[in-house]
Motif scaffolding. Structure first.
Motif, short mmCIF file in Angstrom:
data_model
loop_
_atom_site.label_atom_id
_atom_site.label_comp_id
_atom_site.label_asym_id
_atom_site.label_seq_id
_atom_site.Cartn_x
_atom_site.Cartn_y
_atom_site.Cartn_z
N GLU A 120 6.89 -0.38 61.17
CA GLU A 120 5.55 -0.79 61.55
C GLU A 120 5.60 -1.63 62.82
O GLU A 120 6.42 -2.55 62.94
CB GLU A 120 4.91 -1.59 60.42
CG GLU A 120 3.52 -2.11 60.75
CD GLU A 120 2.89 -2.88 59.61
OE1 GLU A 120 2.23 -3.91 59.87
OE2 GLU A 120 3.07 -2.45 58.44
N ALA A 133 2.91 -3.49 65.89
CA ALA A 133 1.56 -3.83 66.31
C ALA A 133 1.54 -4.06 67.81
O ALA A 133 2.46 -4.70 68.37
CB ALA A 133 1.06 -5.08 65.57
N LYS A 139 -0.94 -5.51 70.80
CA LYS A 139 -2.16 -6.22 71.13
C LYS A 139 -2.66 -5.83 72.52
O LYS A 139 -1.88 -5.66 73.45
CB LYS A 139 -1.92 -7.74 71.08
CG LYS A 139 -1.49 -8.25 69.71
CD LYS A 139 -2.61 -8.09 68.69
CE LYS A 139 -2.23 -8.70 67.36
NZ LYS A 139 -3.28 -8.53 66.34
N LYS A 188 -2.81 4.56 61.33
CA LYS A 188 -3.03 3.80 62.56
C LYS A 188 -4.28 2.94 62.36
O LYS A 188 -5.35 3.46 62.02
CB LYS A 188 -3.22 4.75 63.74
CG LYS A 188 -3.61 4.05 65.05
CD LYS A 188 -3.89 5.04 66.16
CE LYS A 188 -2.63 5.70 66.65
NZ LYS A 188 -1.74 4.79 67.41
N SER A 189 -4.13 1.64 62.56
CA SER A 189 -5.27 0.74 62.53
C SER A 189 -5.64 0.35 63.95
O SER A 189 -4.75 0.06 64.76
CB SER A 189 -4.95 -0.52 61.72
OG SER A 189 -4.72 -0.21 60.37
N GLU A 220 -9.34 2.55 60.37
CA GLU A 220 -7.99 2.97 60.03
C GLU A 220 -7.97 4.49 59.95
O GLU A 220 -8.82 5.10 59.31
CB GLU A 220 -7.54 2.38 58.70
CG GLU A 220 -6.09 2.77 58.36
CD GLU A 220 -5.55 2.02 57.15
OE1 GLU A 220 -4.39 2.26 56.79
OE2 GLU A 220 -6.29 1.20 56.59
N ASP A 227 -6.57 -3.26 70.02
CA ASP A 227 -5.42 -3.68 69.24
C ASP A 227 -5.03 -2.54 68.31
O ASP A 227 -5.89 -1.98 67.63
CB ASP A 227 -5.74 -4.92 68.41
CG ASP A 227 -5.99 -6.15 69.27
OD1 ASP A 227 -5.57 -6.15 70.45
OD2 ASP A 227 -6.61 -7.10 68.77
N THR A 261 -2.12 -0.97 65.39
CA THR A 261 -0.97 -1.12 64.50
C THR A 261 -0.63 0.24 63.92
O THR A 261 -1.48 0.90 63.32
CB THR A 261 -1.27 -2.10 63.33
OG1 THR A 261 -1.61 -3.38 63.87
CG2 THR A 261 -0.05 -2.24 62.43
N ARG A 313 1.57 2.20 61.20
CA ARG A 313 2.29 1.94 59.95
C ARG A 313 2.97 3.21 59.46
O ARG A 313 2.42 4.31 59.60
CB ARG A 313 1.33 1.42 58.88
CG ARG A 313 0.69 0.08 59.24
CD ARG A 313 -0.19 -0.44 58.11
NE ARG A 313 -0.71 -1.77 58.42
CZ ARG A 313 -1.86 -1.97 59.05
NH1 ARG A 313 -2.60 -0.93 59.43
NH2 ARG A 313 -2.27 -3.20 59.31
#
Length: 282
Positions: A29, A31, A33, A50-51, A60, A76, A78, A80
């Protein structure tokens, strides 16, 4: 799983007049920014999720779903891993002329200001995505057919509720970001940039300060974002990527990358490092 040409996951393919495509693979994972989205892009998640978060919204995207993102913005992100232990996705981006043609022909469609999640996509949509990606991979598909496939994908996005903007009033920061993004390794001095925009260096600095940024900040971010893309989607060694984004030493590049994203470049390539280690086991 979408079928792509052999080897397509380890390079960024660009076809003039059609668009670009690449795959993304991660084994952990991560992230990111304020990740800048250069131009309109469509991402299909194959494994994991994907968030995304942007001003005024968030969503999400799970495996088998997609998201259309407008260009000229920062989000942003993230990524996963899923049950298989990996995050896998693929994106496509279009030639600007195709975006403009679609916008002109479908002016009644709502404009995607930030993001349009596409859930419950039919098999035909996923197939169209795969065909468009294949058409961007090389010249096996005739150019007219390749452009048709890329344009068809825009029609599918329209059926799901939106279209990309033909043009928009861009801030100086975004215009500068796009300019330096075309050659991130170049030494972009304040004098050179000011000349490109036909303003004085003092005016350039003042206008960027009014937008809450600076030339040096834009340069670093553009270089690190492109480096991230190369790390995710190609097999280029880190030393080569460092040179490609304007750094003479891997150590200097690694320091800048960690400052920007919060982890080392090697973290992005964990899946490849693990593969090598496994191959050395007796």
């Amino acid at each position: 799983m979408i079928a792509y040409p052999t080897g397509s996951e380890h390079r960024i393919a660009l076809r003039s007049g059609v668009g670009a495509t690449a795959g993304v693979v991660q084994e952990r994972e991560l992230a990111f920014k304020r990740l800048f989205i250069e131009g309109p892009i469509l991402i299909v998640v194959e494994q994991g999720s994907k968030s995304l978060r942007w001003p005024g919204g968030a969503c999400e995207i799970r495996a088998g779903e997609a998201i259309a993102l407008a260009g000229g913005q920062s989000v942003d992100v993230t990524n996963r891993t899923g049950e298989q232990g990996s995050y896998r996705a693929r994106w496509v981006a279009w030639d600007g002329a195709l975006i403009a043609a679609h916008a002109n022909a479908h002016a009644q469609q709502a404009v995607i200001r930030h993001a349009l999640p596409i859930t419950g996509a039919p098999a035909d949509f996923i197939a169209a995505f795969g065909q468009a990606a294949e058409a961007m991979e090389g010249e096996r598909v005739p150019l007219d057919i390749a452009r048709h496939r890329a344009a068809e994908l825009l029609l599918w996005i329209g059926l799901h509720g939106g279209r990309f903007e033909q043009s928009r009033d861009l801030t100086l920061a975004v215009k500068l970001r796009r300019m330096v993004g075309g050659d991130v390794a170049r030494e972009w001095s304040a004098g050179v940039v000011a000349s490109e925009f036909a303003v004085s260096e003092a005016t350039l600095r003042r206008k960027l300060a009014d937008e809450g940024t600076s030339l040096s900040a834009i340069l670093v971010d553009a270089r690190m974002t492109f480096a991230l893309q190369l790390l995710q989607s190609t097999a280029q060694p880190v030393t080569q990527i460092a040179l490609a984004v304007g750094y003479q030493t891997p150590s200097q590049f690694a320091m800048r990358f960690r400052d920007r994203f919060g982890f080392a470049p090697t973290a992005v390539r964990g899946h490849r490092r693990q593969t090598v280690l496994e191959s050395l086991r007796p």
